[in-house]
Design an enzyme around this catalytic site. Structure first.
Site, mmCIF file in Angstrom:
data_model
loop_
_atom_site.group_PDB
_atom_site.id
_atom_site.type_symbol
_atom_site.label_atom_id
_atom_site.label_comp_id
_atom_site.label_asym_id
_atom_site.label_seq_id
_atom_site.Cartn_x
_atom_site.Cartn_y
_atom_site.Cartn_z
ATOM 1 N N GLY A 101 0.793 -1.229 0.000
ATOM 2 C CA GLY A 101 0.000 0.000 0.000
ATOM 3 C C GLY A 101 0.816 1.264 0.000
ATOM 4 C CD GLU A 126 0.994 -9.078 0.626
ATOM 5 O OE1 GLU A 126 0.017 -8.309 0.541
ATOM 6 O OE2 GLU A 126 0.916 -10.209 1.134
ATOM 7 N N GLY A 185 2.792 -3.208 -4.931
ATOM 8 C CA GLY A 185 2.283 -3.411 -6.287
ATOM 9 C C GLY A 185 2.245 -2.085 -7.014
ATOM 10 N NE ARG A 192 -6.459 3.950 -8.641
ATOM 11 C CZ ARG A 192 -6.018 5.117 -8.196
ATOM 12 N NH1 ARG A 192 -5.646 6.063 -9.028
ATOM 13 N NH2 ARG A 192 -5.941 5.338 -6.903
ATOM 14 C CE1 TYR A 206 -11.430 2.512 -5.013
ATOM 15 C CE2 TYR A 206 -9.660 2.518 -6.623
ATOM 16 C CZ TYR A 206 -10.533 1.823 -5.803
ATOM 17 O OH TYR A 206 -10.509 0.455 -5.792
ATOM 18 C CB CYS A 249 -23.204 7.340 -22.849
ATOM 19 S SG CYS A 249 -23.139 7.425 -24.639
ATOM 20 C CD GLU A 250 -21.972 7.176 -15.956
ATOM 21 O OE1 GLU A 250 -22.456 7.613 -14.910
ATOM 22 O OE2 GLU A 250 -22.475 6.241 -16.607
#
Length: 477
Positions: free
Chosen positions: A288, A330, A332, A374, A378, A405-406
């Site tokens: 993270g 970890e 990423g 994202r 988020y 279309c958003e």
């Protein structure tokens, strides 16, 4: 707390007519500048003003592979992976003989990427049979792969055990029995770790904070579920308890959360060893670690992260009178995100007058939320630059939007782009190597972009572009 409107913060009741630009975003002195912390290491502007990566210009990449396109700098990706490997090996060498780095494949994985990681001596953290399969196909030995997830199927567990994975991270009391039963059916002993919810409120978006109590992951330390899981595992001869695991969230810059997590995890580690008379040889502190998406972010480097975690672990183990277990982490996003930018072609542009005499330019590109969700999911911030040429025009407040279309189809919420940017120009958005391709969709039946790696003047397709035929092949009608 500010109230959010579905059409965006500018429409929220009580919003200020002058609060259109975030505090961290200032008009640039040079709209052509590339802020180094946002870009892969070989990215630069060439003599002609166009962005280049790995010796190739964006025009060459667009001509050969089309747009939108994820462009991955292989040297940068592998350099970051090796930097984490070496930093943790050095920081923990005197404490526990080194540390293991498990690349979190959920950020982005392809067979070619797994092959690099295998060659460079990293392990893999997977959370599905698909990620596991890509790791194996890339040549990562089973013993260097972990299987994660809060709802693993029996088929996934069986696949992992047949592959000889080095650890299965158990997420619930129910899963203790499931893993044991599958192991028994195969006649093997399953190496397991227990994911512990340590009750840390990580400083990040609520959707990617994963160690507070009210969420789906892990075994609660405060409720006693963690202790019950330990006791249950130790009664199952089909299971071998390696140690404890914690993951407090993602895109974290404050190391304080890791300190609290390590203290609580090591406290349970000590209790288990002393009350049950067993040795737990390993401990995983998760990942993270934050990256720079905009100028406001100031991430720590691998050496500083490793050094601080080593200090935390050494201090807590000494205070609790226990030996330091073999540590693993970890990362990423911290490896994948900065290595990649997304290349778009600009289509239409339009200027919108806002309250207070402010004007915002909407720059539409040929991708959008299908290749980077994202921002919508988020409220993530990104940056962008005019990539196909340099410009002498002043920067104007712009919003980069997609073709879906958003109304929430936003790629970059706020950026100063050259006033003369227009149709046919190429735009590059850095920091898109993590989660963008992994979370990509076919919304509006848009095909997903290719991923190409670039090194020493050569581009290689890691994941080919989807075609309409690919989509139609799944349509049973």
């Amino acid at each position: 707390m500010a109230r959010t409107h579905e059409a965006g913060q500018l429409h929220a009741p009580g919003s200020s007519s002058i609060a259109y630009v975030p505090a961290w975003l200032t008009p640039p002195a040079d709209v052509n500048e590339l802020l180094p912390k946002l870009w892969a290491r070989t990215v630069e502007r060439g003599a002609d003003g166009a962005v280049r990566v790995g010796g190739l210009s964006v025009a060459e990449l667009a001509a050969e592979h089309g747009t939108p396109l994820y462009v991955l700098d292989e040297a940068d990706f592998r350099g970051r992976a090796v930097a984490f490997r070496d930093a943790f090996a050095a920081a923990f060498a005197d404490l526990c003989g080194g540390a293991d780095v498990y690349y979190a494949t959920k950020a982005f994985i392809a067979t070619g990427v797994a092959r690099w990681l295998a060659q460079d001596g990293l392990s893999l953290d997977t959370s599905s049979s698909g990620e596991l399969e890509l790791g194996l196909r890339g040549g990562v030995p089973g013993e260097r792969i972990a299987l994660h997830g809060n709802n693993k199927s029996r088929a996934e567990i069986e696949k992992a055990l047949r592959a000889g994975v080095g650890r299965i991270v158990v997420d619930s009391l129910q899963e203790v029995d499931v893993v044991a039963e599958v192991a028994a059916s195969l006649g093997v002993v399953a190496p397991v770790m227990l994911r512990i919810t340590v009750g840390v409120e990580a400083h990040t978006h609520s959707y990617i904070a994963t160690a507070h109590e009210d969420q789906k992951f892990g075994l609660s330390l405060s409720s006693g579920a963690a202790q019950a899981a330990v006791a249950k595992v130790l009664t199952r001869p089909e299971l071998r308890l390696l140690g404890l695991h914690s993951h407090i969230g993602s895109q974290i810059f404050d190391m304080g959360g890791f300190e609290v997590s390590a203290r609580r995890l090591l406290g349970l580690h000590r209790t288990v060893e002393r009350e049950h008379g067993v040795t737990l040889p390993e401990m995983d502190l998760g990942g993270g670690f934050g990256v720079a998406y905009t100028s406001e972010h100031d991430p720590l480097g691998p050496e500083e992260i490793a050094g601080r975690l080593a200090d935390i672990v050494a201090r807590e183990c000494l205070a609790q009178g226990i030996a330091v277990p073999r540590i693993s982490v970890e990362p990423g996003r911290a490896i994948a995100a900065p290595s990649t930018f997304t290349l778009y072609e600009v289509g239409t542009t339009k200027d919108v007058d806002l309250d207070g005499g402010v004007r915002r330019r909407y720059v539409s590109v040929d991708g959008g939320m299908s290749d980077n969700v994202r921002t919508a999911l988020y409220d993530a911030d990104y940056s962008a630059t005019l990539a196909s040429r340099a410009s002498g025009a002043p920067g104007v407040l712009s919003r980069v939007v997609g073709k879906h279309c958003e109304s929430g189809d936003v790629v970059v919420k706020d950026e100063f782009l050259p006033a003369d940017a227009g149709a046919g120009d190429l735009l590059a958005v850095p920091g898109t190597g993590a989660y963008c391709r992994s979370m990509a969709s076919n919304y509006n039946q848009i095909t997903r972009p290719a991923v190409v790696s670039v090194r020493d003047g050569v581009s290689t397709v890691l994941v080919r572009r989807e075609t309409p035929e690919d989509l139609l092949s799944l349509d049973a009608g």
